[in-house]
Design an enzyme around this catalytic site. Structure first.
Site, mmCIF file in Angstrom:
data_model
loop_
_atom_site.group_PDB
_atom_site.id
_atom_site.type_symbol
_atom_site.label_atom_id
_atom_site.label_comp_id
_atom_site.label_asym_id
_atom_site.label_seq_id
_atom_site.Cartn_x
_atom_site.Cartn_y
_atom_site.Cartn_z
ATOM 1 N N ASN A 199 0.895 -1.148 0.025
ATOM 2 C CA ASN A 199 0.199 -0.046 0.024
ATOM 3 C C ASN A 199 0.879 1.184 0.308
ATOM 4 O O ASN A 199 1.647 1.822 0.866
ATOM 5 C CB ASN A 199 -0.613 0.174 1.325
ATOM 6 N N LYS B 1 0.558 4.005 -0.383
ATOM 7 C CA LYS B 1 -0.070 5.242 -0.034
ATOM 8 C C LYS B 1 -0.477 6.804 -0.699
ATOM 9 O O LYS B 1 -0.259 6.517 -1.965
ATOM 10 C CB LYS B 1 0.054 5.345 1.569
ATOM 11 N N HIS C 221 -8.808 0.703 5.153
ATOM 12 C CA HIS C 221 -7.647 1.409 5.727
ATOM 13 C C HIS C 221 -7.741 2.488 6.707
ATOM 14 O O HIS C 221 -9.311 3.138 7.045
ATOM 15 C CB HIS C 221 -7.185 2.470 4.877
ATOM 16 N N GLU D 95 -6.965 4.400 7.776
ATOM 17 C CA GLU D 95 -6.023 5.933 7.712
ATOM 18 C C GLU D 95 -7.782 6.517 7.223
ATOM 19 O O GLU D 95 -7.840 8.189 7.411
ATOM 20 C CB GLU D 95 -5.512 6.284 6.647
ATOM 21 N N GLU E 219 -4.515 -5.158 10.424
ATOM 22 C CA GLU E 219 -3.768 -3.624 11.147
ATOM 23 C C GLU E 219 -3.889 -2.608 12.469
ATOM 24 O O GLU E 219 -4.718 -1.662 12.641
ATOM 25 C CB GLU E 219 -3.877 -2.989 9.351
ATOM 26 N N GLY F 212 3.457 2.368 10.618
ATOM 27 C CA GLY F 212 3.981 3.810 10.623
ATOM 28 C C GLY F 212 4.572 4.384 12.288
ATOM 29 O O GLY F 212 5.204 5.265 12.040
ATOM 30 N N SER G 74 4.177 -2.039 10.131
ATOM 31 C CA SER G 74 5.725 -1.390 10.719
ATOM 32 C C SER G 74 6.449 -3.581 10.254
ATOM 33 O O SER G 74 7.239 -3.630 11.148
ATOM 34 C CB SER G 74 5.877 -1.648 12.304
HETATM 35 P P1 13P Z 1 3.512 0.648 7.873
HETATM 36 O O1 13P Z 1 4.372 -0.624 7.037
HETATM 37 O O2 13P Z 1 3.977 1.868 6.863
HETATM 38 O O3 13P Z 1 2.991 0.202 9.049
HETATM 39 O O4 13P Z 1 1.981 0.699 7.223
HETATM 40 C C1 13P Z 1 1.067 -0.167 7.108
HETATM 41 C C2 13P Z 1 0.031 0.014 6.801
HETATM 42 O O5 13P Z 1 -0.943 0.625 6.837
HETATM 43 C C3 13P Z 1 -0.298 -0.950 5.556
HETATM 44 O O6 13P Z 1 -1.605 -0.175 4.633
#
Ligand code: 13P
Length: 251
Positions: A9, A11, A96, A98, A168, A174, A213
């Protein structure tokens, strides 16, 4: 035995130059990918460009979001399932954290997006996960069940044959703070158990990715857990060496 599935992803990251660079690296290293299924989910505007840079059939394309409305119409700023299909997307990330936290997406909207994706023949990667506060308050299972049940009610349990779930934990995204493999396994087993109550055969088959992560250094241990079937990778999917190392960690 479930086939591992790793998706990147990206983003809201990238430029034509950086994506060309990343894709060149992925194309070169894609020969290392074995039986693991792999997909990348670029920002919508770069899906076509990433597709044009892609020189391997080992990496599929996905999107990061989808409109609730499936076809075309007066929905400014949205991208429909039909359009994503037109550009070769096989997967779409839905729900997600976010999008839930920053854009206020509700379980009901997320469920409608899952319905739309399934109707279009695009596999939803349905994200579920708890915040640190929810975990510390002892509400982990309640939060995950509520998120899952909204989808089960909308599409029925059998549709999970065509849905990928990504667990997640919000506190691990992140932050560099991965859930330990035991913590992740516990939640994955809980998710599979919830589905198994309704249909054991579907639960046994459903792919449950872990996200938060994931790095080359922890992927092997995570993917070795019995209920972890791959990963949804954020930051590390922007580096070809790291992403391919994660894609091959379970082999
Ligand atoms: P990270 O791998 O940067 O922690 O992000 C995970 C994520 O949100 C994947 O959708």
């Amino acid at each position: 035995m479930r086939q591992l599935f790793v998706a990147g992803n990206w983003k809201m990251h990238g430029s034509k130059a950086s994506i060309m660079n990343l894709m060149t690296g992925l194309n070169k290293k894609s020969a290392e990918i074995g039986a693991t299924k792999v997909a990348i989910c670029p920002p919508t505007i770069y899906i076509d460009y990433a597709q044009k840079c892609l020189a391997t059939d080992k990496i599929a394309l996905g999107a990061q979001n989808i409109a609730i409305e499936p076809v075309q119409g007066a929905f400014t700023g949205e991208t429909s399932a039909e359009m994503l299909k037109d550009f070769g997307c096989q997967y779409v990330v839905i729900g997600h954290s976010e999008r839930r936290a920053i854009y206020g997406e509700t379980d009901s909207e997320i469920a409608q997006k899952v319905v739309t994706a399934l109707k279009a023949g695009i596999t939803p990667i349905l994200c579920v996960g708890e915040t640190l506060e929810e975990r510390e308050a002892g509400n982990l299972e309640k939060v995950i069940s509520t998120q899952l049940n909204a989808i089960i009610q909308a599409v029925g349990i059998d549709a999970f044959e065509r849905i990928v779930i990504a667990y997640e934990p919000v506190w691990a995204i992140g932050t560099g703070k991965t859930a330990s493999s035991a913590q992740a396994q516990e939640v994955h087993a809980f998710i599979r158990g919830q589905l198994a109550v309704l249909n054991a055969a579907v639960a046994e088959k459903v792919i449950i990715q872990y996200g938060g992560s994931v790095k080359p250094g922890n992927a092997k241990e995570l993917f070795a857990q019995p209920d972890i079937d791959g990963g949804l990778i954020g930051g590390a999917s922007l580096n070809a060496d790291d992403f391919i190392a994660i894609c091959t960690a379970g082999e």
